[in-house]
Design a protein around this motif. Structure first.
Motif, mmCIF file in Angstrom:
data_model
loop_
_atom_site.group_PDB
_atom_site.id
_atom_site.type_symbol
_atom_site.label_atom_id
_atom_site.label_comp_id
_atom_site.label_asym_id
_atom_site.label_seq_id
_atom_site.Cartn_x
_atom_site.Cartn_y
_atom_site.Cartn_z
ATOM 1 N N ALA A 129 20.997 -29.787 -60.791
ATOM 2 C CA ALA A 129 21.712 -30.924 -61.362
ATOM 3 C C ALA A 129 22.236 -30.614 -62.768
ATOM 4 O O ALA A 129 23.341 -31.016 -63.141
ATOM 5 C CB ALA A 129 20.799 -32.142 -61.394
ATOM 6 N N ALA A 130 21.436 -29.880 -63.545
ATOM 7 C CA ALA A 130 21.846 -29.517 -64.909
ATOM 8 C C ALA A 130 23.054 -28.587 -64.888
ATOM 9 O O ALA A 130 23.982 -28.722 -65.704
ATOM 10 C CB ALA A 130 20.683 -28.873 -65.649
ATOM 11 N N VAL A 131 23.042 -27.626 -63.959
ATOM 12 C CA VAL A 131 24.171 -26.691 -63.840
ATOM 13 C C VAL A 131 25.448 -27.455 -63.462
ATOM 14 O O VAL A 131 26.524 -27.244 -64.046
ATOM 15 C CB VAL A 131 23.868 -25.590 -62.813
ATOM 16 C CG1 VAL A 131 25.116 -24.768 -62.523
ATOM 17 C CG2 VAL A 131 22.753 -24.681 -63.304
ATOM 18 N N ILE A 132 25.326 -28.348 -62.475
ATOM 19 C CA ILE A 132 26.476 -29.143 -62.049
ATOM 20 C C ILE A 132 26.970 -30.027 -63.181
ATOM 21 O O ILE A 132 28.181 -30.171 -63.410
ATOM 22 C CB ILE A 132 26.124 -29.986 -60.806
ATOM 23 C CG1 ILE A 132 25.811 -29.070 -59.607
ATOM 24 C CG2 ILE A 132 27.269 -30.937 -60.455
ATOM 25 C CD1 ILE A 132 25.315 -29.809 -58.380
ATOM 26 N N LEU A 133 26.045 -30.619 -63.942
ATOM 27 C CA LEU A 133 26.412 -31.462 -65.082
ATOM 28 C C LEU A 133 27.178 -30.654 -66.126
ATOM 29 O O LEU A 133 28.188 -31.103 -66.675
ATOM 30 C CB LEU A 133 25.153 -32.077 -65.698
ATOM 31 C CG LEU A 133 25.369 -32.916 -66.965
ATOM 32 C CD1 LEU A 133 26.271 -34.116 -66.668
ATOM 33 C CD2 LEU A 133 24.033 -33.370 -67.543
ATOM 34 N N PHE A 134 26.697 -29.456 -66.401
ATOM 35 C CA PHE A 134 27.366 -28.578 -67.367
ATOM 36 C C PHE A 134 28.790 -28.266 -66.913
ATOM 37 O O PHE A 134 29.748 -28.309 -67.701
ATOM 38 C CB PHE A 134 26.565 -27.287 -67.540
ATOM 39 C CG PHE A 134 27.254 -26.252 -68.391
ATOM 40 C CD1 PHE A 134 27.283 -26.374 -69.772
ATOM 41 C CD2 PHE A 134 27.895 -25.171 -67.811
ATOM 42 C CE1 PHE A 134 27.937 -25.427 -70.556
ATOM 43 C CE2 PHE A 134 28.539 -24.229 -68.581
ATOM 44 C CZ PHE A 134 28.562 -24.361 -69.962
ATOM 45 N N LEU A 135 28.946 -27.958 -65.628
ATOM 46 C CA LEU A 135 30.265 -27.648 -65.090
ATOM 47 C C LEU A 135 31.185 -28.864 -65.156
ATOM 48 O O LEU A 135 32.377 -28.736 -65.443
ATOM 49 C CB LEU A 135 30.144 -27.152 -63.640
ATOM 50 C CG LEU A 135 29.433 -25.808 -63.451
ATOM 51 C CD1 LEU A 135 29.289 -25.485 -61.964
ATOM 52 C CD2 LEU A 135 30.203 -24.686 -64.151
ATOM 53 N N CYS A 178 24.464 -36.511 -61.637
ATOM 54 C CA CYS A 178 23.567 -35.431 -62.052
ATOM 55 C C CYS A 178 22.592 -35.912 -63.133
ATOM 56 O O CYS A 178 21.402 -35.571 -63.118
ATOM 57 C CB CYS A 178 24.376 -34.238 -62.559
ATOM 58 S SG CYS A 178 25.313 -33.395 -61.262
ATOM 59 N N VAL A 179 23.111 -36.684 -64.093
ATOM 60 C CA VAL A 179 22.244 -37.214 -65.144
ATOM 61 C C VAL A 179 21.180 -38.121 -64.542
ATOM 62 O O VAL A 179 19.992 -38.065 -64.916
ATOM 63 C CB VAL A 179 23.081 -37.974 -66.197
ATOM 64 C CG1 VAL A 179 22.165 -38.726 -67.168
ATOM 65 C CG2 VAL A 179 23.978 -37.012 -66.961
ATOM 66 N N THR A 180 21.557 -38.940 -63.572
ATOM 67 C CA THR A 180 20.606 -39.839 -62.906
ATOM 68 C C THR A 180 19.518 -39.048 -62.183
ATOM 69 O O THR A 180 18.323 -39.380 -62.269
ATOM 70 C CB THR A 180 21.350 -40.732 -61.902
ATOM 71 O OG1 THR A 180 22.380 -41.462 -62.594
ATOM 72 C CG2 THR A 180 20.395 -41.720 -61.247
ATOM 73 N N ILE A 181 19.925 -37.992 -61.485
ATOM 74 C CA ILE A 181 18.954 -37.152 -60.771
ATOM 75 C C ILE A 181 17.965 -36.532 -61.733
ATOM 76 O O ILE A 181 16.749 -36.501 -61.504
ATOM 77 C CB ILE A 181 19.685 -36.075 -59.964
ATOM 78 C CG1 ILE A 181 20.461 -36.700 -58.809
ATOM 79 C CG2 ILE A 181 18.680 -35.031 -59.431
ATOM 80 C CD1 ILE A 181 21.352 -35.736 -58.058
ATOM 81 N N ILE A 182 18.484 -36.020 -62.852
ATOM 82 C CA ILE A 182 17.587 -35.363 -63.824
ATOM 83 C C ILE A 182 16.602 -36.367 -64.401
ATOM 84 O O ILE A 182 15.402 -36.090 -64.518
ATOM 85 C CB ILE A 182 18.431 -34.724 -64.940
ATOM 86 C CG1 ILE A 182 19.272 -33.556 -64.377
ATOM 87 C CG2 ILE A 182 17.547 -34.245 -66.087
ATOM 88 C CD1 ILE A 182 20.283 -32.985 -65.351
#
Length: 431
Positions: free
Chosen positions: A38-44, A420-424
């Motif tokens: 999720a963090a990688v996807i958020l960064f992208l 992604c933020v919600t998942i994290i």
């Protein structure tokens, strides 16, 4: 062997130890994987949003109204010249890059014809005016300005017979109202203004004011040196240049072109009327046009030559018999042939005794009425100056990415990022 631990056993123990450490801290390894993904996807997503925003903002282009146009009617001694000038609406520091679009001559419509029968003279301009209407796009005609500059003969007529002059100007105003062009101007052009416009034209054509760089972009010429201009028209002589040092008692005129200001000295002299014998010209190259050019052609001289060669040519011409001259110039009228001998001495006297040229700086004069195939015409300088006052027209802004595409991508990446933020957050705080 007893006492030795196999590699596989070490790996298994390490995995158990790692799982034990994660469980000890309350985080399962599967949860960690989800957090990382999720963090990688958020960064992208964040990177993508920044990228498309920068592209959308910085890669925009101002859409102008294409080409702009201007028309000048010049009433000469025997005919009227119509010139259509054009320039890109996207000007260079408020000055247009002007070029000729059309040149048309209307025969038998010079200043004397305007005086005798203004309506007939103006009606004879129909062919040239129709040609200008055809060549200028219809959508630009209402924004096109047309000028009738009153130069030497029209100025004199206005001083001598104001009633006749006003009758001519009234007929021209009626003509302007019939045309599809937006604005019509009748303007008086003084001898000094005409000289300055000639100077502008000469320097513009020489590339002293603006040039194309390697990227095909216009910019100011890297050479700060300008060209002085000498003109001989109808017996009047114009001299225009930028002097390094000029007395405070001698007036200069401010000219702004392509964002730069020039202090120009100019003076008009009738015959040999110049009294300032000590004034020195501090310009390295001179461009002589008008009568100077035609005199050079008559004497069959190159563009530049020493003064001794000029004197020899004048003497040779003046000592020839009339029959010999008629053979040499079969297509030249007798009036001009008779003028050349007097004109040769006149030019020598003007340049040497009037303007104080000597055998050294005489070589720096170029006797021509063309630069790079274009005729040096004061009307070109007039139109360049006019473009400073005509605002550019902007149709809108075009970007390499449409606003719909930008908005769609922006919200897609924004939603993915929020997921992604919600998942994290759930993964961290639910354990």
């Amino acid at each position: 062997m007893k006492g030795r631990v196999r590699p596989t056993e070490v790996s298994i123990r390490a995995q158990h130890r790692s799982r034990w450490n994660l469980q000890k801290h309350g985080i399962d390894s599967e949860v960690v994987k989800r957090i990382i993904i999720a963090a990688v996807i958020l960064f992208l997503c964040v990177t993508s949003i920044i990228t498309i925003t920068v592209v959308y903002i910085t890669k925009s282009q101002i859409l102008t109204a294409g080409m702009k146009y201007g028309i000048i009617l010049e009433a000469g001694t025997v005919r009227t010249k119509l010139t259509v000038y054009q320039w890109p609406a996207e000007k260079i520091r408020n000055t247009g890059v002007v070029s000729e679009k059309l040149i048309c001559y209307s025969q038998e419509t010079g200043s004397p014809q305007y005086k005798q029968n203004p309506k007939k003279a103006i009606d004879s301009l129909a062919n040239c005016l129709n040609a200008s209407i055809k060549i200028i796009p219809k959508e630009e005609q209402s924004q096109t300005e047309i000028f009738f500059p009153a130069t030497t003969e029209m100025r004199l007529l206005y001083l001598q017979d104001k009633v006749v002059a006003e009758r001519i100007f009234s007929a021209i105003r009626v003509l302007f109202q019939r045309l599809p062009f937006g604005y019509g101007h009748i303007t008086f052009v003084s001898p000094r203004e005409e000289a300055i416009y000639g100077w502008i034209a000469a320097n513009y054509l020489r590339g002293n004011l603006v040039v194309l760089d390697g990227l095909q972009q216009y910019k100011r010429s890297p050479l700060s040196r300008t060209t002085g201009a000498l003109a001989l028209v109808g017996g009047a002589a114009h001299i225009t240049f930028i002097a390094k040092k000029v007395s405070k008692y001698i007036p200069t005129y401010k000219v702004t072109l392509f964002g730069y200001k020039y202090k120009v000295f100019t003076e008009t002299f009738d015959c040999f009327g110049w009294k300032e014998a000590e004034l020195r010209l501090l310009v390295h190259i001179y461009q002589a046009f008008g009568g100077f050019h035609y005199m050079r052609k008559a004497l069959q001289l190159p563009l530049s030559f020493p003064v001794t060669k000029y004197n020899q040519a004048v003497w040779s011409f003046c000592t020839k018999k009339w029959a010999e001259l008629k053979i040499m110039f079969p297509n030249i009228s007798n009036t001009f042939i008779r003028y050349y001998c007097f004109g040769g001495h006149y030019i020598y006297t003007l340049l040497v005794h009037g303007y104080k040229f000597n055998p050294m700086n005489w070589k720096q004069i170029t006797f021509t009425n063309k630069i790079k195939g274009h005729k040096i015409n004061w009307s070109l300088g007039f139109m360049l100056n006019v473009t400073n006052k005509i605002p550019r027209t902007i149709r809108g802004i075009k970007t390499t990415m449409s606003s719909t595409t930008f908005k769609t991508l922006f919200f897609v990446f924004l939603i993915i990022g929020m997921v992604c933020v919600t998942i994290i957050f759930k993964a961290i705080f639910s354990e």
